[in-house]
Design a protein around this motif. Structure first.
Motif, PDB file in Angstrom:
ATOM      1  N   LEU A 153       0.928  -1.494   0.006  1.00  0.00           N
ATOM      2  CA  LEU A 153       0.198   0.461  -0.141  1.00  0.00           C
ATOM      3  C   LEU A 153       1.002   1.127   0.092  1.00  0.00           C
ATOM      4  CD1 LEU A 153      -3.188   0.478   0.015  1.00  0.00           C
ATOM      5  CD2 LEU A 153      -2.778   0.848   2.023  1.00  0.00           C
ATOM      6  N   PRO A 154       0.684   2.099  -1.021  1.00  0.00           N
ATOM      7  CA  PRO A 154       1.187   3.488  -1.087  1.00  0.00           C
ATOM      8  C   PRO A 154       0.627   4.460   0.537  1.00  0.00           C
ATOM      9  CG  PRO A 154      -0.315   4.339  -2.433  1.00  0.00           C
ATOM     10  CD  PRO A 154      -0.476   2.333  -2.338  1.00  0.00           C
ATOM     11  N   THR A 155       2.256   4.979   0.345  1.00  0.00           N
ATOM     12  CA  THR A 155       2.050   6.088   1.760  1.00  0.00           C
ATOM     13  C   THR A 155       1.970   7.335   1.838  1.00  0.00           C
ATOM     14  OG1 THR A 155       3.209   4.661   3.415  1.00  0.00           O
ATOM     15  CG2 THR A 155       2.700   7.078   3.967  1.00  0.00           C
ATOM     16  N   PHE A 156       0.122   8.012   1.228  1.00  0.00           N
ATOM     17  CA  PHE A 156      -0.106   9.246   1.307  1.00  0.00           C
ATOM     18  C   PHE A 156      -0.269  10.545   2.275  1.00  0.00           C
ATOM     19  CE2 PHE A 156      -1.924   6.641  -2.190  1.00  0.00           C
ATOM     20  CZ  PHE A 156      -2.603   7.451  -2.522  1.00  0.00           C
ATOM     21  N   GLY A 158      -0.260  12.776   4.907  1.00  0.00           N
ATOM     22  CA  GLY A 158      -1.354  13.710   5.718  1.00  0.00           C
ATOM     23  C   GLY A 158      -1.917  12.881   6.438  1.00  0.00           C
ATOM     24  N   LEU A 159      -1.731  11.536   5.564  1.00  0.00           N
ATOM     25  CA  LEU A 159      -2.779  10.062   6.792  1.00  0.00           C
ATOM     26  C   LEU A 159      -2.360   9.055   8.054  1.00  0.00           C
ATOM     27  CD1 LEU A 159      -4.440   8.018   3.357  1.00  0.00           C
ATOM     28  CD2 LEU A 159      -5.307  10.134   4.985  1.00  0.00           C
ATOM     29  N   ASN A 160      -0.960   9.723   7.565  1.00  0.00           N
ATOM     30  CA  ASN A 160      -0.075   8.998   9.088  1.00  0.00           C
ATOM     31  C   ASN A 160      -0.784   7.512   8.795  1.00  0.00           C
ATOM     32  OD1 ASN A 160       0.294  11.140  10.718  1.00  0.00           O
ATOM     33  ND2 ASN A 160      -0.728  12.085  11.315  1.00  0.00           N
ATOM     34  N   GLY A 161      -0.368   6.985   8.225  1.00  0.00           N
ATOM     35  CA  GLY A 161      -0.753   5.150   7.830  1.00  0.00           C
ATOM     36  C   GLY A 161      -2.001   5.090   8.099  1.00  0.00           C
ATOM     37  N   ASN A 162      -2.807   5.761   7.769  1.00  0.00           N
ATOM     38  CA  ASN A 162      -4.533   5.717   8.134  1.00  0.00           C
ATOM     39  C   ASN A 162      -5.217   4.988   6.075  1.00  0.00           C
ATOM     40  OD1 ASN A 162      -7.283   4.844   8.197  1.00  0.00           O
ATOM     41  ND2 ASN A 162      -7.719   7.070   8.809  1.00  0.00           N
ATOM     42  N   ALA A 163      -4.456   3.354   6.560  1.00  0.00           N
ATOM     43  CA  ALA A 163      -5.097   2.533   5.289  1.00  0.00           C
ATOM     44  C   ALA A 163      -6.387   2.702   4.979  1.00  0.00           C
ATOM     45  CB  ALA A 163      -4.746   1.748   5.269  1.00  0.00           C
ATOM     46  N   GLU A 164      -7.681   2.925   6.484  1.00  0.00           N
ATOM     47  CA  GLU A 164      -8.383   3.164   5.924  1.00  0.00           C
ATOM     48  C   GLU A 164      -9.353   3.941   5.846  1.00  0.00           C
ATOM     49  OE1 GLU A 164     -13.065   3.081   9.304  1.00  0.00           O
ATOM     50  OE2 GLU A 164     -10.909   2.738   9.820  1.00  0.00           O
ATOM     51  N   ALA A 165      -8.447   5.457   5.484  1.00  0.00           N
ATOM     52  CA  ALA A 165      -8.973   6.559   4.569  1.00  0.00           C
ATOM     53  C   ALA A 165      -8.775   6.332   3.457  1.00  0.00           C
ATOM     54  CB  ALA A 165      -8.098   7.552   5.084  1.00  0.00           C
ATOM     55  N   LEU A 166      -8.361   5.017   3.418  1.00  0.00           N
ATOM     56  CA  LEU A 166      -7.787   5.219   1.493  1.00  0.00           C
ATOM     57  C   LEU A 166      -8.673   4.681   0.640  1.00  0.00           C
ATOM     58  CD1 LEU A 166      -4.162   4.401   0.971  1.00  0.00           C
ATOM     59  CD2 LEU A 166      -5.369   7.030   0.939  1.00  0.00           C
ATOM     60  N   ALA A 167      -9.359   3.465   1.847  1.00  0.00           N
ATOM     61  CA  ALA A 167     -10.889   2.856   1.295  1.00  0.00           C
ATOM     62  C   ALA A 167     -11.888   2.605   0.444  1.00  0.00           C
ATOM     63  CB  ALA A 167     -11.192   2.108   2.588  1.00  0.00           C
ATOM     64  N   ARG A 168     -11.391   4.417   0.021  1.00  0.00           N
ATOM     65  CA  ARG A 168     -13.253   4.791  -0.735  1.00  0.00           C
ATOM     66  C   ARG A 168     -12.439   5.605  -1.879  1.00  0.00           C
ATOM     67  NH1 ARG A 168     -17.552   2.107   0.073  1.00  0.00           N
ATOM     68  NH2 ARG A 168     -18.701   4.407  -1.468  1.00  0.00           N
ATOM     69  N   ARG A 169     -13.389   6.469  -2.405  1.00  0.00           N
ATOM     70  CA  ARG A 169     -12.629   7.264  -3.813  1.00  0.00           C
ATOM     71  C   ARG A 169     -11.832   8.039  -3.553  1.00  0.00           C
ATOM     72  NH1 ARG A 169     -14.391   6.562  -9.146  1.00  0.00           N
ATOM     73  NH2 ARG A 169     -16.266   5.474  -9.023  1.00  0.00           N
ATOM     74  N   ILE A 170     -10.584   8.344  -4.501  1.00  0.00           N
ATOM     75  CA  ILE A 170      -9.135   9.360  -3.905  1.00  0.00           C
ATOM     76  C   ILE A 170      -9.412  10.129  -4.807  1.00  0.00           C
ATOM     77  CG2 ILE A 170      -7.234   9.358  -3.584  1.00  0.00           C
ATOM     78  CD1 ILE A 170      -6.573   6.687  -2.575  1.00  0.00           C
ATOM     79  N   HIS A 171      -9.277  11.671  -4.862  1.00  0.00           N
ATOM     80  CA  HIS A 171      -9.540  12.589  -5.760  1.00  0.00           C
ATOM     81  C   HIS A 171      -8.318  13.547  -6.085  1.00  0.00           C
ATOM     82  CE1 HIS A 171     -11.276  16.339  -7.318  1.00  0.00           C
ATOM     83  NE2 HIS A 171     -10.520  17.403  -6.621  1.00  0.00           N
ATOM     84  N   ILE A 172      -7.687  13.453  -7.060  1.00  0.00           N
ATOM     85  CA  ILE A 172      -6.645  14.408  -7.542  1.00  0.00           C
ATOM     86  C   ILE A 172      -7.059  15.675  -7.825  1.00  0.00           C
ATOM     87  CG2 ILE A 172      -4.564  14.451  -8.277  1.00  0.00           C
ATOM     88  CD1 ILE A 172      -4.928  13.275  -5.359  1.00  0.00           C
ATOM     89  N   GLY A 173      -7.118  16.873  -6.944  1.00  0.00           N
ATOM     90  CA  GLY A 173      -7.709  18.132  -8.145  1.00  0.00           C
ATOM     91  C   GLY A 173      -8.187  19.138  -7.645  1.00  0.00           C
ATOM     92  N   PRO A 174      -6.486  20.163  -6.479  1.00  0.00           N
ATOM     93  CA  PRO A 174      -6.998  20.331  -5.466  1.00  0.00           C
ATOM     94  C   PRO A 174      -8.034  22.132  -5.632  1.00  0.00           C
ATOM     95  CG  PRO A 174      -4.776  20.829  -6.796  1.00  0.00           C
ATOM     96  CD  PRO A 174      -5.791  19.259  -6.827  1.00  0.00           C
ATOM     97  N   GLU A 175      -8.122  22.469  -7.066  1.00  0.00           N
ATOM     98  CA  GLU A 175      -8.949  23.859  -6.686  1.00  0.00           C
ATOM     99  C   GLU A 175      -9.425  23.802  -7.947  1.00  0.00           C
ATOM    100  OE1 GLU A 175      -5.352  26.448  -5.316  1.00  0.00           O
ATOM    101  OE2 GLU A 175      -5.850  26.630  -7.232  1.00  0.00           O
TER     102      GLU A 175
END
Length: 343
Positions: A153-156, A158-175
């Motif tokens: 699993l890649p390390t994103f 700001g998540l401090n290794g919280n894999a559960e936060a990656l279990a849904r859709r991930i959006h890349i597009g900050p503005e």
């Protein structure tokens, strides 16, 4: 209304505005400031939150096939249809690539409108007006797909290794403006060098998709115009994949080192391998003049077609927003009505 304006009415944070606005432009040739994208957002939002199928998306079609067979249907895979047989403006059945003809009371096409009428049906059977309108139906895709097999699993950030936060859709597009700039490049026939990405790691919710400890990542990349100004998609395939990985590495720096294998699916691949004319994942633009009573076109938006007993049931019909099953369910109701009326 532009979806950027709609998002601004309800949210103050730019990141949240961009995340919401992205749902109004996903899969379309439009940016967040494009007119009508607010309605596109509402149309897609009406179907609720996307879910993951245990066993992958193929598990859904397998379940549908099993249900159909239980009800008495015969399901034939690998049977390529090359022609819809028509006699006296009535669909008679289909012809397979083997030459076999299958007769039917109704022919129901889940192919896109252009493929159905301009490739599988003899266009000379259609009126010039209908054919011209169909030729003007917009369905050049803007989405590419990149699939990654990962060693871990890649390390994103700001998540401090919280894999559960990656279990849904991930959006890349900050503005909002980031999304608009990504769209700008596609208007001139180039794929976005700072793309908007929607990704999931489905192996987090369904471990059967990858060996223990390993993962798969599914990435939608936008914008990747079907028609490139320079070169072709075979020449640009590697550059597109590199751009996606480079963009993601800004948020997950260790991602490149964890890639075991990859698959890059361009709009050209979507057309050639998956039968999506123009590489459009929604069988046509979700635009003001191609939705609701105008999908795929005015006068032919209720799943029936100018050819009797030939029906459309795919995403090129209302509501046309992807894998919801709504188009097929709506078409089934209309087809049942017609069959009962003919008895």
């Amino acid at each position: 209304m532009a979806v950027a304006d709609l998002a601004a009415e309800f949210f103050e944070t730019e990141l949240l505005r961009a995340t919401v606005a992205a749902q109004g432009i996903f899969g379309t040739f439009a940016g967040p400031w494009s007119a009508g994208t607010g309605l596109t957002y509402l149309l897609r939002a009406a179907h609720g939150t996307p879910s993951f199928a245990q066993g992958g998306i193929g598990a859904i079609t397998q379940a549908m096939a099993a249900a159909a067979q239980k009800a008495g249907a015969e399901v034939r895979a690998g049977a390529e249809v090359i022609e819809i047989s028509v006699k006296s403006n009535v669909a008679q059945g289909v012809v397979l690539s083997t030459g076999e003809q299958i007769l039917a009371r109704a022919v129901i096409s889940n192919a896109d409108p252009k493929r159905t009428f301009l490739k599988l049906t003899d266009p000379s059977l259609l009126s010039p007006t209908f054919t011209k309108r169909l030729q003007n139906y917009r369905m050049n895709g803007t989405v590419a797909k990149v699939n990654l097999a990962l060693s871990a699993l890649p390390t994103f950030n700001g998540l401090n290794g919280n894999a559960e936060a990656l279990a849904r859709r991930i959006h890349i597009g900050p503005e909002i403006d980031y999304l608009e700039r990504a769209f700008d490049e596609s208007k001139y026939g180039n794929f976005s060098r700072a793309p908007y990405l929607e990704l999931t790691i489905p192996s987090l919710t369904d471990p059967s998709l990858a060996p223990e400890g390993k993962h798969v990542m599914s990435i939608y990349m936008q914008y990747a115009p079907y028609k490139l100004k320079n070169g072709n998609w075979e020449e640009q395939r590697t550059a597109l994949g590199d751009t996606v990985v480079k963009t993601l590495a800004q948020y997950a720096p260790d991602l490149p080192g964890k890639i075991l294998s990859h698959q890059i699916i361009t709009p050209a691949d979507l057309e050639e391998q998956y039968g999506l004319t123009g590489g459009h994942i929604f069988h046509g633009e979700l635009a003001l003049d191609q939705i609701f009573t105008m999908r795929p076109m005015l006068d032919w938006a209720r799943y029936r077609t100018p050819i009797d007993n030939l029906y459309l049931c795919g995403s090129g019909t209302h509501p046309g927003t992807g894998l919801t099953g709504a188009s097929g369910a709506n078409a089934a109701r209309e087809i049942i009505k017609d069959i009962k009326a003919r008895r």
